[in-house]
Design a protein around this motif. Structure first.
Motif, PDB file in Angstrom:
ATOM      1  N   MET A 149       0.827  -1.212   0.000  1.00 35.48           N
ATOM      2  CA  MET A 149       0.000   0.000   0.000  1.00 35.48           C
ATOM      3  C   MET A 149       0.860   1.260   0.000  1.00 35.48           C
ATOM      4  N   ILE A 150       1.952   1.249   0.769  1.00 36.54           N
ATOM      5  CA  ILE A 150       2.836   2.416   0.806  1.00 36.54           C
ATOM      6  C   ILE A 150       3.461   2.662  -0.571  1.00 36.54           C
ATOM      7  N   GLY A 151       3.911   1.585  -1.218  1.00 29.32           N
ATOM      8  CA  GLY A 151       4.478   1.724  -2.556  1.00 29.32           C
ATOM      9  C   GLY A 151       3.467   2.219  -3.563  1.00 29.32           C
ATOM     10  N   VAL A 152       2.248   1.697  -3.496  1.00 26.72           N
ATOM     11  CA  VAL A 152       1.205   2.135  -4.424  1.00 26.72           C
ATOM     12  C   VAL A 152       0.845   3.590  -4.177  1.00 26.72           C
ATOM     13  N   SER A 153       0.775   3.984  -2.907  1.00 28.10           N
ATOM     14  CA  SER A 153       0.461   5.379  -2.590  1.00 28.10           C
ATOM     15  C   SER A 153       1.545   6.332  -3.118  1.00 28.10           C
ATOM     16  N   PHE A 154       2.804   5.932  -2.991  1.00 31.46           N
ATOM     17  CA  PHE A 154       3.894   6.755  -3.513  1.00 31.46           C
ATOM     18  C   PHE A 154       3.820   6.882  -5.039  1.00 31.46           C
ATOM     19  N   LEU A 155       3.484   5.770  -5.689  1.00 27.00           N
ATOM     20  CA  LEU A 155       3.317   5.818  -7.143  1.00 27.00           C
ATOM     21  C   LEU A 155       2.184   6.750  -7.542  1.00 27.00           C
ATOM     22  N   GLY A 156       1.114   6.743  -6.768  1.00 25.28           N
ATOM     23  CA  GLY A 156       0.009   7.642  -7.062  1.00 25.28           C
ATOM     24  C   GLY A 156       0.396   9.104  -6.946  1.00 25.28           C
ATOM     25  N   LYS A 157       1.217   9.419  -5.937  1.00 22.78           N
ATOM     26  CA  LYS A 157       1.681  10.812  -5.801  1.00 22.78           C
ATOM     27  C   LYS A 157       2.524  11.237  -7.002  1.00 22.78           C
ATOM     28  N   ILE A 158       3.316  10.304  -7.498  1.00 23.84           N
ATOM     29  CA  ILE A 158       4.145  10.634  -8.672  1.00 23.84           C
ATOM     30  C   ILE A 158       3.266  10.893  -9.896  1.00 23.84           C
ATOM     31  N   LEU A 159       2.281  10.021 -10.104  1.00 23.78           N
ATOM     32  CA  LEU A 159       1.427  10.181 -11.271  1.00 23.78           C
ATOM     33  C   LEU A 159       0.562  11.428 -11.182  1.00 23.78           C
ATOM     34  N   GLU A 160       0.135  11.789  -9.980  1.00 24.69           N
ATOM     35  CA  GLU A 160      -0.668  12.997  -9.813  1.00 24.69           C
ATOM     36  C   GLU A 160       0.150  14.264 -10.023  1.00 24.69           C
ATOM     37  N   ASP A 161       1.467  14.123  -9.913  1.00 15.43           N
ATOM     38  CA  ASP A 161       2.366  15.275 -10.016  1.00 15.43           C
ATOM     39  C   ASP A 161       2.059  16.308  -8.945  1.00 15.43           C
ATOM     40  N   ALA A 162       1.565  15.789  -7.801  1.00 12.71           N
ATOM     41  CA  ALA A 162       1.214  16.684  -6.694  1.00 12.71           C
ATOM     42  C   ALA A 162       2.420  17.027  -5.838  1.00 12.71           C
ATOM     43  N   VAL A 163       3.442  16.176  -5.866  1.00 12.33           N
ATOM     44  CA  VAL A 163       4.641  16.394  -5.067  1.00 12.33           C
ATOM     45  C   VAL A 163       5.830  16.467  -6.017  1.00 12.33           C
ATOM     46  N   LYS A 164       6.663  17.478  -5.843  1.00 13.10           N
ATOM     47  CA  LYS A 164       7.779  17.663  -6.760  1.00 13.10           C
ATOM     48  C   LYS A 164       9.051  17.991  -5.987  1.00 13.10           C
ATOM     49  N   GLY A 165      10.190  17.847  -6.670  1.00 13.61           N
ATOM     50  CA  GLY A 165      11.459  18.274  -6.117  1.00 13.61           C
ATOM     51  C   GLY A 165      11.853  17.550  -4.848  1.00 13.61           C
ATOM     52  N   LEU A 166      12.304  18.341  -3.888  1.00 16.94           N
ATOM     53  CA  LEU A 166      12.767  17.765  -2.628  1.00 16.94           C
ATOM     54  C   LEU A 166      11.638  17.112  -1.836  1.00 16.94           C
ATOM     55  N   ASP A 167      10.434  17.652  -1.990  1.00 18.43           N
ATOM     56  CA  ASP A 167       9.299  17.046  -1.292  1.00 18.43           C
ATOM     57  C   ASP A 167       9.084  15.604  -1.762  1.00 18.43           C
ATOM     58  N   LEU A 168       9.209  15.386  -3.065  1.00 17.09           N
ATOM     59  CA  LEU A 168       9.078  14.038  -3.607  1.00 17.09           C
ATOM     60  C   LEU A 168      10.211  13.139  -3.115  1.00 17.09           C
ATOM     61  N   LEU A 169      11.414  13.703  -3.021  1.00 18.78           N
ATOM     62  CA  LEU A 169      12.555  12.934  -2.516  1.00 18.78           C
ATOM     63  C   LEU A 169      12.344  12.525  -1.070  1.00 18.78           C
ATOM     64  N   TRP A 170      11.914  13.478  -0.247  1.00 17.77           N
ATOM     65  CA  TRP A 170      11.687  13.158   1.162  1.00 17.77           C
ATOM     66  C   TRP A 170      10.540  12.169   1.326  1.00 17.77           C
ATOM     67  N   LEU A 171       9.520  12.294   0.499  1.00 12.53           N
ATOM     68  CA  LEU A 171       8.406  11.344   0.563  1.00 12.53           C
ATOM     69  C   LEU A 171       8.871   9.936   0.210  1.00 12.53           C
ATOM     70  N   GLY A 172       9.711   9.839  -0.848  1.00 13.32           N
ATOM     71  CA  GLY A 172      10.234   8.531  -1.225  1.00 13.32           C
ATOM     72  C   GLY A 172      11.124   7.936  -0.151  1.00 13.32           C
TER      73      GLY A 172
END
Length: 206
Positions: A149-172
């Motif tokens: 579920m955590i992996g799928v949720s992270f993939l969803g954030k990437i596809l939504e393009d809601a998180v970018k840059g360092l925020d995406l890095l910290w989320l990952g």
């Protein structure tokens, strides 16, 4: 001689009476222990309703969540195909969200099934990979679903393009740390306890 024989007979009769008394006392004690055991089993069987209520409640929630997610997925698909009001990436992100919700319903179903088989009845025919011998088996399967579920949720954030840059890095990184922690928990705690219990059982056989 006659008097000695009488004394021996008296002693023998007294000994047999004492033995009979001990046997009767032991029999009565056994009956009382059996009655206590039956009472304890009856009480335990009645108190299993404590686990039955959340088991059936989780099953109802899992079914409701699955049906609701399915209805929304069908509506989203129809809207995207007929009306064309969704971009491909947005549609993929929505599908990932639906997959996450379906996984959540599976986790709830596993909780329901685990509580039922552990506390109520273990006569349900299940595949070997889905058998629950104790709480550790239940926790291990839940951890596996949570990691996915955590992996799928992270993939969803990437596809939504809601998180970018360092925020995406910290989320990952945070998602990876959580998955790594849960994996170590399964390997070092749950599996280690299972190995210790099997080792004790093997020692008991010899």
């Amino acid at each position: 001689m006659t008097e000695n024989k009488r004394n021996e007979e008296i002693v023998q009769s007294a000994g047999s009476a004492s033995a009979d008394g001990r046997d009767a006392a032991e029999t009565e004690a056994s009956r009382r222990n059996a009655a206590r055991s039956r009472s304890a089993r009856q009480i335990a069987s009645w108190t299993r309703i404590v686990a039955a209520i959340p088991s059936f409640g989780l099953l109802i929630i899992a079914v409701a969540l699955s049906l609701n997610t399915l209805i929304e997925a069908v509506a989203t698909t129809v809207g995207a195909v007929v009306l064309g009001d969704e971009s491909i990436l947005r549609l993929a992100a929505r599908y990932v969200e639906y997959a996450d919700l379906f996984l959540l319903s599976v986790a709830l179903y596993l909780l329901s099934l685990g509580l039922f088989t552990l506390f109520i009845s273990d006569n349900i025919p299940l595949p070997k990979w889905l058998t629950f011998r104790d709480f550790d088996d239940l926790k291990e399967r839940l951890v596996a679903v949570i990691c996915v579920m955590i992996g799928v949720s992270f993939l969803g954030k990437i596809l939504e393009d809601a998180v970018k840059g360092l925020d995406l890095l910290w989320l990952g990184l945070s998602s990876g740390v959580i998955i790594l922690t849960l994996t170590l928990f399964v390997k070092l705690v749950i599996n280690h306890k299972g190995e210790d219990s099997s080792h004790r059982e093997d020692e008991g056989l010899f």
